[in-house]
Design an enzyme around this catalytic site. Structure first.
Site, PDB file in Angstrom:
ATOM      1  CG  ASP A  13      -1.783  -1.231   1.341  1.00 45.10           C
ATOM      2  OD1 ASP A  13      -2.436  -1.611   0.354  1.00 45.10           O
ATOM      3  OD2 ASP A  13      -1.761  -1.843   2.425  1.00 45.10           O
ATOM      4  CG  HIS A  41      -2.509  -1.294  -8.132  1.00 45.71           C
ATOM      5  ND1 HIS A  41      -2.236  -2.645  -8.123  1.00 45.71           N
ATOM      6  CD2 HIS A  41      -2.543  -0.937  -9.428  1.00 45.71           C
ATOM      7  CE1 HIS A  41      -2.109  -3.082  -9.360  1.00 45.71           C
ATOM      8  NE2 HIS A  41      -2.295  -2.065 -10.172  1.00 45.71           N
TER       9      HIS A  41
END
EC number: 6.3.4.4
Length: 428
Positions: A13, A41
């Protein structure tokens, strides 16, 4: 020109999607080399938001995109993601997307097993429940169904039987009903034509691209601290997430993977369980979570937040052979009067400058902080280093010193163009 390998240098992340999307403008080919659809993502391109989990980021740019043999592929999710992106105006054709014919498949029984184990365990790992771990188990156990198997229905049937013989014992132990082999065969045959349209020996295509001098971008998923060997085991993923996997997971030799770019947040986040020495549960932690919009793309789970941990990133730099980093979300620190960076750990009466392998020491580690003055000025949207205020510049330079790697790129918002290029990774 060098090829570039992008890896997360924390717990995932870190903003890899945006950076890979930005680098895709300079690349000819983009390759995913590990993981599955457990690491989502978000890309923001011209105000349009694309959410990907399995497809390489290059598809949004219209670049040749490859799902390598190191990826475990849920064929149903793959087709769903292709259709969803098509609805946003990006047609995913076999000329644009290549699927390695020797990649292993994630099947419904893998998800069943993943979810049942997590539910039954007293030590939660925080798995996404999408079957990635069990699929890798079958790959290593030499009983996986691979993409190429879909082209040979008669040979596929006994392979399914062998697979179910193994899973039957596991399912009975967890109180799950027997899996239906005939139904699984029919499900696979239903999607086989569409999946096989994208399949070919990816290593051959990549080898030719490399010899033709095309620029290749290797796109990692998750982060080095989730690596099955080098992460906070057992609170890790089931694949190798480090840069060395780019070679094995694509079918290219190590010399072809080029410049290693580590993606690093200006602070630290983690999803799921596991040790996190620099974690914050105070107002600063809430600031990072709220301003940084720290919620998982795939799972919707809130991410745990904390100060930048230079110990962890320095370790990632060494393990990955990182040449430079992309520092993301610097703008999230705007408005904080004081910033802290973890520079070491105190474990009992010892001070260490690395993350020990043992879980006891990892949990006992107390952060040793170095304080820096924050800033009130906004860094959001800055596109030049000279646009940053003095304290932001000091922070960036101190991060470089502590991790032992230069900042090659600096991201100041989710928008692709809000990126400061300090050194082009494709120049090596």
């Amino acid at each position: 020109m060098a090829n570039v390998t992008v890896v997360g240098a924390q717990w995932g992340d870190e903003g890899k999607g945006k950076i890979v999307d930005w680098l895709s403008n300079r690349a000819d080919v983009v390759v995913r080399f590990q993981g599955g659809h457990n690491a989502g993502h978000t890309l923001v391109v011209d105000g349009k938001v694309y959410k990907l989990a399995l497809l390489p980021s290059g598809v949004v740019q219209g670049k040749l995109s490859v799902i390598g043999n190191g990826v475990v592929v849920d064929p149903w999710h793959l087709l769903t993601e292709i259709d969803k992106i098509a609805e946003q105006g990006v047609a995913i054709t076999p000329e644009l997307l290549v699927l390695a014919d020797n990649a292993c498949l994630i099947l419904p029984l893998h998800k069943d097993l993943d979810q049942a184990r997590e539910a039954a365990s007293t030590q939660k790992i925080g798995t996404t429940g999408r079957g990635i771990g069990p699929a890798y188990e079958d790959k290593v156990g030499r009983r996986a169904i691979r993409v190429a198997d879909l082209a040979d229905p008669e040979a596929l049937k006994p392979k399914i039987e062998r697979l179910l013989a193994h899973h039957g014992a596991l399912r009975r132990g967890l109180g799950l009903p027997e899996a239906d082999g005939a139904a699984l065969f029919d499900q696979l045959m239903e999607v086989a034509p569409r999946v096989l349209a994208y399949a070919q020996p990816a290593w051959r295509l990549l080898d030719k691209a490399y010899k033709d001098g095309r620029k290749i971008l290797f796109e990692g998923a998750q982060g080095a601290l989730l690596d099955v060997d080098h992460g906070t085991y057992p609170f890790v993923t089931s694949s190798n997430t480090v840069a060395g996997q780019a070679s094995a997971g694509s079918g290219m030799g190590p010399s072809a993977t080029g410049y290693v770019l580590g993606i690093v947040k200006a602070y630290t986040t983690r999803v799921g369980e596991g040790p996190f020495a620099a974690e914050l549960d105070d107002e600063v932690g809430k600031h990072l979570s709220t301003v940084g919009r720290e919620v998982g793309v795939n799972t919707g789970r809130a991410r745990r937040c904390g100060w930048f941990d230079a110990v962890l990133v320095r370790q990632s730099v060494a393990i990955n052979g990182i040449h430079g980093v992309a520092l993301t979300k610097l703008d999230v620190l705007d408005g904080l009067k004081t910033l802290k960076i973890c520079v070491g750990y105190r474990i009992g009466d010892k001070v260490v400058d690395y993350l020990p392998a043992g879980m006891r020491d990892q949990r006992a580690a107390e952060p040793i902080y170095e304080e820096m003055e924050g800033w009130s000025e906004s860094t959001a949207g800055a596109r030049s280093f000279k646009d940053l205020n003095a304290n932001a510049v000091k922070y960036v330079r101190r991060v470089e010193e502590l991790i032992g790697a230069p900042v090659a790129l600096l991201s100041t918002s989710p928008e692709r163009d809000d990126t400061i290029l300090m050194r082009d990774p494709f120049q090596g």
